[in-house]
Scaffold this motif. Sequence first.
Motif, mmCIF file in Angstrom:
data_model
loop_
_atom_site.group_PDB
_atom_site.id
_atom_site.type_symbol
_atom_site.label_atom_id
_atom_site.label_comp_id
_atom_site.label_asym_id
_atom_site.label_seq_id
_atom_site.Cartn_x
_atom_site.Cartn_y
_atom_site.Cartn_z
ATOM 1 N N GLN A 32 0.826 -1.208 0.000
ATOM 2 C CA GLN A 32 0.000 0.000 0.000
ATOM 3 C C GLN A 32 0.859 1.256 0.000
ATOM 4 O O GLN A 32 1.836 1.320 0.748
ATOM 5 N N SER A 40 5.133 -1.597 11.799
ATOM 6 C CA SER A 40 4.040 -1.186 10.924
ATOM 7 C C SER A 40 4.120 0.294 10.572
ATOM 8 O O SER A 40 4.589 1.114 11.360
ATOM 9 N N ASP A 65 1.088 -11.976 7.897
ATOM 10 C CA ASP A 65 -0.115 -11.189 8.155
ATOM 11 C C ASP A 65 -1.171 -11.328 7.051
ATOM 12 O O ASP A 65 -2.329 -10.986 7.252
ATOM 13 N N GLN A 66 -0.758 -11.798 5.882
ATOM 14 C CA GLN A 66 -1.701 -11.878 4.761
ATOM 15 C C GLN A 66 -2.161 -13.303 4.459
ATOM 16 O O GLN A 66 -2.907 -13.529 3.502
ATOM 17 N N LYS A 89 3.866 -6.205 15.288
ATOM 18 C CA LYS A 89 4.693 -6.147 14.098
ATOM 19 C C LYS A 89 5.088 -4.707 13.774
ATOM 20 O O LYS A 89 4.371 -3.771 14.110
ATOM 21 N N GLY A 110 10.421 -3.738 7.737
ATOM 22 C CA GLY A 110 9.546 -4.911 7.630
ATOM 23 C C GLY A 110 9.029 -5.086 6.211
ATOM 24 O O GLY A 110 9.020 -6.198 5.684
ATOM 25 N N ASN A 111 8.625 -3.977 5.576
ATOM 26 C CA ASN A 111 8.180 -4.050 4.186
ATOM 27 C C ASN A 111 9.320 -4.541 3.291
ATOM 28 O O ASN A 111 9.093 -5.304 2.354
ATOM 29 N N GLY A 165 10.417 -8.318 4.633
ATOM 30 C CA GLY A 165 9.301 -9.260 4.558
ATOM 31 C C GLY A 165 8.671 -9.356 3.182
ATOM 32 O O GLY A 165 7.975 -10.317 2.876
ATOM 33 N N VAL A 222 8.890 -8.933 10.858
ATOM 34 C CA VAL A 222 9.755 -8.017 11.594
ATOM 35 C C VAL A 222 8.901 -7.310 12.637
ATOM 36 O O VAL A 222 7.840 -6.782 12.311
HETATM 37 P P1 ADP Z 1 1.856 -2.338 6.512
HETATM 38 O O1 ADP Z 1 1.432 -3.689 7.010
HETATM 39 O O2 ADP Z 1 3.070 -1.818 7.219
HETATM 40 O O3 ADP Z 1 0.727 -1.351 6.458
HETATM 41 P P2 ADP Z 1 1.511 -3.137 3.770
HETATM 42 O O4 ADP Z 1 0.182 -3.643 4.193
HETATM 43 O O5 ADP Z 1 1.567 -2.165 2.646
HETATM 44 O O6 ADP Z 1 2.289 -2.517 5.003
HETATM 45 O O7 ADP Z 1 2.419 -4.385 3.458
HETATM 46 C C1 ADP Z 1 3.276 -4.481 2.361
HETATM 47 C C2 ADP Z 1 4.009 -5.776 2.439
HETATM 48 O O8 ADP Z 1 4.943 -5.732 3.512
HETATM 49 C C3 ADP Z 1 3.115 -6.996 2.681
HETATM 50 O O9 ADP Z 1 3.589 -8.081 1.891
HETATM 51 C C4 ADP Z 1 3.330 -7.310 4.137
HETATM 52 O O10 ADP Z 1 3.196 -8.697 4.407
HETATM 53 C C5 ADP Z 1 4.770 -6.856 4.361
HETATM 54 N N1 ADP Z 1 4.982 -6.427 5.738
HETATM 55 C C6 ADP Z 1 4.389 -5.392 6.357
HETATM 56 N N2 ADP Z 1 4.811 -5.276 7.628
HETATM 57 C C7 ADP Z 1 5.710 -6.282 7.823
HETATM 58 C C8 ADP Z 1 6.508 -6.701 8.943
HETATM 59 N N3 ADP Z 1 6.492 -6.055 10.089
HETATM 60 N N4 ADP Z 1 7.323 -7.776 8.775
HETATM 61 C C9 ADP Z 1 7.379 -8.418 7.599
HETATM 62 N N5 ADP Z 1 6.651 -8.087 6.514
HETATM 63 C C10 ADP Z 1 5.826 -7.027 6.611
#
Ligand code: ADP
Length: 327
Positions: free
Chosen positions: A9, A196, A147-148, A194, A17-18, A21, A185
């Motif tokens: 997004q 975020s 998370d997804q 997480k 993390g983005n 991950g 992360v």
């Molecule tokens: P957020 O969760 O921070 O709002 P997004 O929903 O845009 O970010 O997620 C984008 C990608 O980053 C997704 O594939 C999501 O699984 C991954 N992601 C988001 N936060 C983390 C995290 N803390 N650790 C690992 N991957 C993450």
Amino acid sequence: MARIFSGAQPTGNLHLGNYLGAIRNWVGLQDSYQSVFCIVDLHAITVWQDPVALTRQTRELTAAYIAAGIDPERCVIFNQSAVTAHAELAWLLNCLTPIGWLNRMTQFKEKAGKDREKASLGLYAYPVLMAADILAYKATHVPVGEDQKQHLELTRDIAQRFNQLYGRDVLPLPEPMILGAATRVMSLRDGTKKMSKSDPSDYSRINLTDDRDTIAQKLRKARTDSEPGVTYEPERRPEVANLIRIYAALDGRTTDAVVAEYADAPFTDVKAKLTDLAVEKLGPIAERMKQLMAEPAEIDRILARGAERARAIAEPVLDEVRQTMGL
Ligand code: ADP
Ligand code: NA
């Protein structure tokens, strides 16, 4: 050829993390899969977005994809709202998704907060839009973070229901692809949450565009515990384990190797070296992002070209779905 679809997004605050991950893992996939990487702006607006910031963040996320090593020639990079098939397919799928399935989605409960009645209908229907994103490309594999996983399970349920209702195998069921050692992360302030974009504390995350001083300060302040010695015990010492996992992921090593190197060292040593590592790995990405952001018209051109290629895949799939439904 197998095809992957993934997205993030454009909601700003792009963080470690983005990167660890998601985005970094995609780079390694572009050789083996036809790769579609989306900037999911229609997902972003399920909660309020300032219009000017949204436009800037869409370009910024595009720049981050490219700076991290995703090749816009080999991959399809575009923003979701530029391809109307996403919204249209989502509506068609909305009409055959039972509300009961959506009521089980844990992310809605988290994101809607206490006053659930005030959450938007879009936020509630978000998982169906995600199903449309994936199914419009007949993606065979979807790299997702932990998370997804539940949303991808729903995507498979929706595809299966469509195929069953219409008695034809129109929509293939996509497989999840969980990648990388640092799949999850955690926040630097709380090892149970997480990392975020939406965490109000900037000290909870390392942003891709943070400079050395900021990274050093955030890591110095990162929560650990008062126990001496460096051990990897995710249950008992979640904050320490998180920093060790980040270290290992950035350095391409196992957590065991990191622990072995620092076993008797004070944790401040780990944090100091982790600062160097983060600067070394993220610095060039931030630098390249800055160069790309200096030429917004070029980013818009890349997105427009990506949208054209995305339409060429998604529109025939949408036509097939419409025909199957008698529309
Ligand atoms: P957020 O969760 O921070 O709002 P997004 O929903 O845009 O970010 O997620 C984008 C990608 O980053 C997704 O594939 C999501 O699984 C991954 N992601 C988001 N936060 C983390 C995290 N803390 N650790 C690992 N991957 C993450
Ligand atoms: Na997310």
